[in-house]
Scaffold this active site. Structure first.
Site, PDB file in Angstrom:
ATOM      1  N   SER A   1      38.285  34.916  48.390  1.00  0.00           N
ATOM      2  CA  SER A   1      38.564  33.479  48.330  1.00  0.00           C
ATOM      3  C   SER A   1      39.794  33.124  49.169  1.00  0.00           C
ATOM      4  CB  SER A   1      38.809  33.062  46.880  1.00  0.00           C
ATOM      5  OG  SER A   1      40.062  33.589  46.456  1.00  0.00           O
TER       6      SER A   1
ATOM      7  N   ASP B   1      35.070  32.833  50.475  1.00  0.00           N
ATOM      8  CA  ASP B   1      34.776  31.952  49.336  1.00  0.00           C
ATOM      9  C   ASP B   1      35.821  30.836  49.240  1.00  0.00           C
ATOM     10  OD1 ASP B   1      33.422  31.235  46.955  1.00  0.00           O
ATOM     11  OD2 ASP B   1      34.829  32.391  45.736  1.00  0.00           O
ATOM     12  N   HIS B   2      35.368  29.624  48.952  1.00  0.00           N
ATOM     13  CA  HIS B   2      36.263  28.475  48.737  1.00  0.00           C
ATOM     14  C   HIS B   2      37.282  28.286  49.863  1.00  0.00           C
ATOM     15  CE1 HIS B   2      34.973  27.128  44.784  1.00  0.00           C
ATOM     16  NE2 HIS B   2      34.958  28.382  44.358  1.00  0.00           N
TER      17      HIS B   2
ATOM     18  N   HIS C   1      28.893  28.538  40.486  1.00  0.00           N
ATOM     19  CA  HIS C   1      30.313  28.937  40.461  1.00  0.00           C
ATOM     20  C   HIS C   1      30.779  28.952  39.006  1.00  0.00           C
ATOM     21  CE1 HIS C   1      31.707  28.782  44.775  1.00  0.00           C
ATOM     22  NE2 HIS C   1      30.429  28.448  44.853  1.00  0.00           N
TER      23      HIS C   1
ATOM     24  N   SER D   1      31.782  33.367  35.139  1.00  0.00           N
ATOM     25  CA  SER D   1      32.404  34.229  34.128  1.00  0.00           C
ATOM     26  C   SER D   1      32.355  33.600  32.738  1.00  0.00           C
ATOM     27  CB  SER D   1      33.867  34.510  34.491  1.00  0.00           C
ATOM     28  OG  SER D   1      33.915  35.289  35.655  1.00  0.00           O
TER      29      SER D   1
ATOM     30  N   ASN E   1      28.163  33.523  41.297  1.00  0.00           N
ATOM     31  CA  ASN E   1      29.541  33.919  41.669  1.00  0.00           C
ATOM     32  C   ASN E   1      30.342  34.340  40.442  1.00  0.00           C
ATOM     33  OD1 ASN E   1      28.916  33.022  44.208  1.00  0.00           O
ATOM     34  ND2 ASN E   1      30.528  31.485  44.310  1.00  0.00           N
TER      35      ASN E   1
ATOM     36  N   ARG F   1      47.891  55.311  40.887  1.00  0.00           N
ATOM     37  CA  ARG F   1      46.491  55.741  41.027  1.00  0.00           C
ATOM     38  C   ARG F   1      45.829  55.905  39.663  1.00  0.00           C
ATOM     39  NH1 ARG F   1      47.989  60.360  45.300  1.00  0.00           N
ATOM     40  NH2 ARG F   1      49.659  60.487  43.773  1.00  0.00           N
TER      41      ARG F   1
HETATM   42  O1  G3H Z   1      33.844  31.249  43.624  1.00  0.00           O
HETATM   43  C1  G3H Z   1      34.007  32.038  42.682  1.00  0.00           C
HETATM   44  C2  G3H Z   1      33.524  31.756  41.352  1.00  0.00           C
HETATM   45  O2  G3H Z   1      33.080  30.498  41.189  1.00  0.00           O
HETATM   46  C3  G3H Z   1      34.015  32.547  40.219  1.00  0.00           C
HETATM   47  O3  G3H Z   1      34.320  31.816  39.055  1.00  0.00           O
HETATM   48  O4  G3H Z   1      36.146  33.158  38.060  1.00  0.00           O
HETATM   49  O5  G3H Z   1      34.859  31.585  36.690  1.00  0.00           O
HETATM   50  O6  G3H Z   1      33.779  33.667  37.534  1.00  0.00           O
HETATM   51  P1  G3H Z   1      34.799  32.596  37.768  1.00  0.00           P
HETATM   52 ZN    ZN Z   2      33.969  29.150  42.729  1.00  0.00          ZN
END
Ligand code: G3H
Ligand code: ZN
Length: 277
Positions: A50, A83-84, A205, A208, A227, A254
């Site tokens: 990103s 990304d973004h 997006h 998570s 994503n 490590r």
């Molecule tokens: O662009 C990346 C994602 O949209 C990730 O989002 O951190 O909520 O999984 P997240």
């Molecule tokens: Zn995103």
């Protein structure tokens, strides 16, 4: 297996009506863990960096070159995606470095400005055969903003794709970036309506915050590129803390970074299994 492009992973997945995963990497341990997890699952994967990760490193080239090198050496198809990206300059840098795809994020602009700047980025990228994702209907959650109520309108999404020429579209369907709980409820009916109206693959997006069964249901309803970032950071950090607590006084990075890397590889393989089910 050669470095591939996001388009070569997302296109066939969209045609087959299944989901494919794009995992965000912050440092080298994420990169190698994502490749390890995908190799174990026997599935293609997209590594994405990103604009915020680039800011953390101070520039794109060191971490971007590492991701490209790991992808070139992988045994499964691996794409490296920006990304973004918030500026055309970073997009051009990624293209020059060898990235096969980018997400240009002008979603905070009003509709007309989003179309204008995205169209310019698409034209420049397509001259180099680079695949472009853009966003319409800002997915909340970045910088602490939580906007779970935002939704992308299917008619506006179609008009945006036609006006910009993008290859994939990130849409707002109920998820929110950087959630630490996995209880977001997606609007599956809206996903289906977007899939029926929009002629390019859809991108989720903020995945998570979506539970496993919600991710699988989103893919079945028509969401293609999924994503995932925060979920990997959660398991990485928990493993690092666990290792440091278990071995007080030890200083070799490590050991604890290795524990984090291994838990990320496990989670990548697990999530790829969820999407493949
Ligand atoms: O662009 C990346 C994602 O949209 C990730 O989002 O951190 O909520 O999984 P997240
Ligand atoms: Zn995103």
């Amino acid at each position: 297996m050669p470095l591939t492009t996001a388009g070569e992973i997302v296109g066939p997945a969209a045609k087959a009506g299944r989901g494919c995963a794009a995992f965000n990497a912050i440092q080298l341990e994420h990169i190698t863990a994502i490749v390890d997890g995908a190799t174990r699952a026997g599935q293609p994967v997209i590594i994405q960096l990103s604009h915020n990760a680039v800011r953390y490193h101070g520039s794109l080239a060191p971490i971007g070159s590492a991701a490209l090198a790991a992808a070139r050496a992988a045994e499964v198809p691996v794409a490296v995606h920006l990304d973004h990206a918030e500026t055309p300059e970073l997009v051009h840098e990624a293209v020059a470095l060898g990235f096969g795809s980018v997400m240009f994020d002008a979603s905070t602009l009003d509709y007309a400005d989003n179309v204008r700047v995205t169209r310019d980025v698409v034209d420049a990228c397509h001259e180099h055969g680079v695949w472009v994702e853009a966003e319409l209907g800002e997915v909340g959650g970045k910088d602490g903003v939580h906007a779970p109520g935002v939704r992308t309108d299917p008619d506006e999404a179609l008009a945006f794709v036609q006006a910009t020429g993008v290859d994939a579209l990130a849409v707002a369907v109920g998820s929110s970036h950087a959630m630490l709980t996995r209880d977001a409820e997606l609007d599956l009916d809206l996903i289906t309506r977007l899939r029926d109206r929009v002629p390019v693959p859809l991108v989720l997006h903020g995945s998570s915050g979506v539970p496993d069964d919600g991710l699988a249901a989103a893919a079945r309803a028509g969401m293609t590129k999924i994503n995932i970032a925060t979920q990997l950071n959660k398991v990485f950090t928990a493993a690092v803390i666990g290792d440091l607590e278990a071995r007080p006084g030890k200083v070799d990075p490590r050991k604890y970074l290795g524990a984090g890397r291994s838990s990320v590889a496990d989670e990548v393989a697990r999530l790829l299994g969820v999407l493949a089910a």
